[in-house]
Design an enzyme around this catalytic site. Sequence first.
Site, PDB file in Angstrom:
ATOM      1  CD  GLU A 223      39.866  39.204 -53.214  1.00 46.97           C
ATOM      2  OE1 GLU A 223      38.783  39.581 -52.207  1.00 46.97           O
ATOM      3  OE2 GLU A 223      39.573  39.003 -54.210  1.00 46.97           O
TER       4      GLU A 223
ATOM      5  CD  GLU B 130      35.193  37.125 -54.114  1.00 49.34           C
ATOM      6  OE1 GLU B 130      35.727  37.435 -53.080  1.00 49.34           O
ATOM      7  OE2 GLU B 130      34.481  37.910 -54.850  1.00 49.34           O
TER       8      GLU B 130
END
Length: 834
Positions: A254, A185
């Site tokens: 995710e 991320e």
Amino acid sequence: MGIILLEKICTSAIILAFLLFCTTLATEVTHDGRSILINGERKIILSGSIHYPRSTPEMWPDLIRKAKEGGLDTIETYVFWNAHEPVRRQYDFNGNHDIIRFIKTIQDAGLYAILRIGPYACAEWNYGGFPVWLHNLPGIELRTANKVFMDEMKNFTTLIVDMVKEEKLFASQGGPIILAQIENEYGNVMAPYGDAGKAYINWCANMAVSQNIGVPWIMCQQSDAPQPMINTCNGFYCHDFTPNNPNSPKIWTENWTGWFTNWGGKLPHRTAEDVAYAVARFFQTGGTVQNYYMYHGGTNFGRTSGGPYIATTYDYDAPLDEYGNLNQPKWGHLEQLHSVLHSFEKILTYGDVVTTVVDNSVNVTKYSYKNISNCFISNDNTTNDATISLDGQNFTIPAWSVSILANCKYEVHNTAKVNTQTSIMVTKPNEIEEEPSSLSWSWRGEHVSKSVFDGRGTFAAHGLLEQKAATNDSSDYLWYMTSVNLDKKDIIWSNDMRIRVNSSGHVLHIYVNGQNLGYEYAKTDAYNINSFEEKIKLKPGKNVIALLSATVGLKNYGPYFDMVPTGITGPVELLGIKGDETVIKNLTLHTWSYLTGLQGLDRDMLFSERSLFSNRWRSLSGDFRTNRTLTWYKTTFKPPLGSDPVVVDLTGMGKGAAWVNGMSIGRYWPSFMADEDGCSLDPCDYRGEYDSNKCVTNCGKPTQTLYHVPRSFLRDDVNTLVLFEEFGGNPSRVNFRTVTIGGACGKAYEGSTLELSCNGKAISGVKFVSFGDPQGECGSFQKGSCEGTNDAYSILSQACVGKERCYVNVSKRVFGDADSCVNKAKRLAVEIIC
């Protein structure tokens, strides 16, 4: 001679066969723009996150088995750097840190694995998974083009890769790992790092490729991920995501099945309908690899939770709850969707795709392969159902749902139509210790050493030190001590004196001349105290001020998150009135003495059964021994009977930490209440985009009162519970309970089969049943305006009572024709007792 020759021929044949067998064990993992390819075949990959340190090795096989039964073919996990290298070059791969054993458990179950090495994890884990000693290395800057950091990151990444290679666990070696991730991320926070951030992400890619693992690498949330990295999506919805390279498949690393819980926060939930809708939209729009975050969230044992203020439970409203139970209906509704998606694997990965936009909300996507066509019809409208005609047939698609049609004719799944039971989970008292009063407690105060009250620590510095720099995060606690000398002229204004402390810490305790003036903790989203002010009385001569700063999990996310200060950052001031004038005495630049940790916690280790001081406890008698700050409590108990998960109810306690048989079950804070306002209606409307503030519950109640005690922590006979209470609490209400299924409800549409189960226990009764248009929700069902003609109660009782599991065909053939249900979809509503 002939016999010897024959033996040589046989031996050579055996060796050749063995080499051929070993060669066939290797799995080739490649990719194109459509999907991941396993040995040249395009695949649908349905994965779920299970973090090995958030459960126990004894739990792993059952969790993985339930994931497989739920239709998953892959398990995904982060690698947690600070768990494995808590001290530089000192490694821990034991117990629930045994990542190799975890991966082998996945392999034994016949599943694939995705290894997200990072080694930055985020994950609501303390400091994002970084060991705090990194922060204190000279010249280091984290997550940027900094040689000190990159050398450490490469060292740990190589360590993990080499361990995995040694055990032959990459698919290229015949193991289960089909994908690996580097960084995590970073694209979300990259901009502030500028050119150094771009250089760093390129270095990450090159370093990863140099590891030569034989399977593809991914980078999530990295839109500019350099080749050959595959960039991937994280979020509640990823159907609009497009990879940055036409040869990269569309991967969702995710899919957030819920959200995490903060101390002082409400409990977040995400409906089964909305998760299924997001999954179906993703596969409708060309996705082929999807991972649930989390599939099992588990427990933040010890000091592992981050945030700050992330609770000990990491349940995440996942398909498997914190304890490993099926979270129904989410688990079952998704299992049914997975079955459909897997049955469509060939057509989804090889078929031609045509999407027709019916209107702004409705899309029809047709997949065609070898004279077979399957369709997805999505309705993104948040309020209105949609009726469309497809090949001469009419289909009604509920608002915010996706219908999947086999042969584009038969609805095999609709994401809004839940045909799975809702399990009613309850906690039951320990059958051995039926009443809280049966626990016999002893206590002892936390020994604050004379050196603290004398202002003498283990080291000193001019000015206030940041807590991470002073402690390496070896403890939640750090003492700051200084002295103030007052002469006669100072005493004139010291009688009306106050102390003011500005702190970036989470909790602050203040002592002046050995007297505890109280404590303060951060109550806002800023998670720092800012300013604490209290009246004090000083004496002529030397006065010692001792400030105890406590952390509750270090920040784990954001640009430069590692630089966010913790501890007492100042100023620290004395304020008094001298005549009409306010006098301020600034202590910030004084010489401060420091002591890391607490005597009982970090040196005497009173929680440990091996502690030399474990027997020096006093019997608890009278309330005057309760509601004291910095106090230890201990009791013994027998384990609850059976195999149901065990929890300890810490209602009545304030804030602290708990251990069972010397093993940490995490921090506790049942005195921290959620806000009174903002909870959702029950049931929550699944329609419309989800965020973490939608569908929350538990307003005005403690964030967490139940704390998981894994069965593997318990002995068959006598067990010990130790509590360190920081704020003050009363242990008389503490008791052990088991988590079990108390009943189940189901609402299923005509034409489906409803499975009812008591999770290994017998169904003892039928509380409600109606076929027609029943109204209400689980626990408050009512018959509607129409009803099937057969005796539904007798039918259900005969089919289910006394059985652990039963299957009910929802049809008018079984329950009779409800003729008065004109233009209404017929449903069966059931509530059973376990």
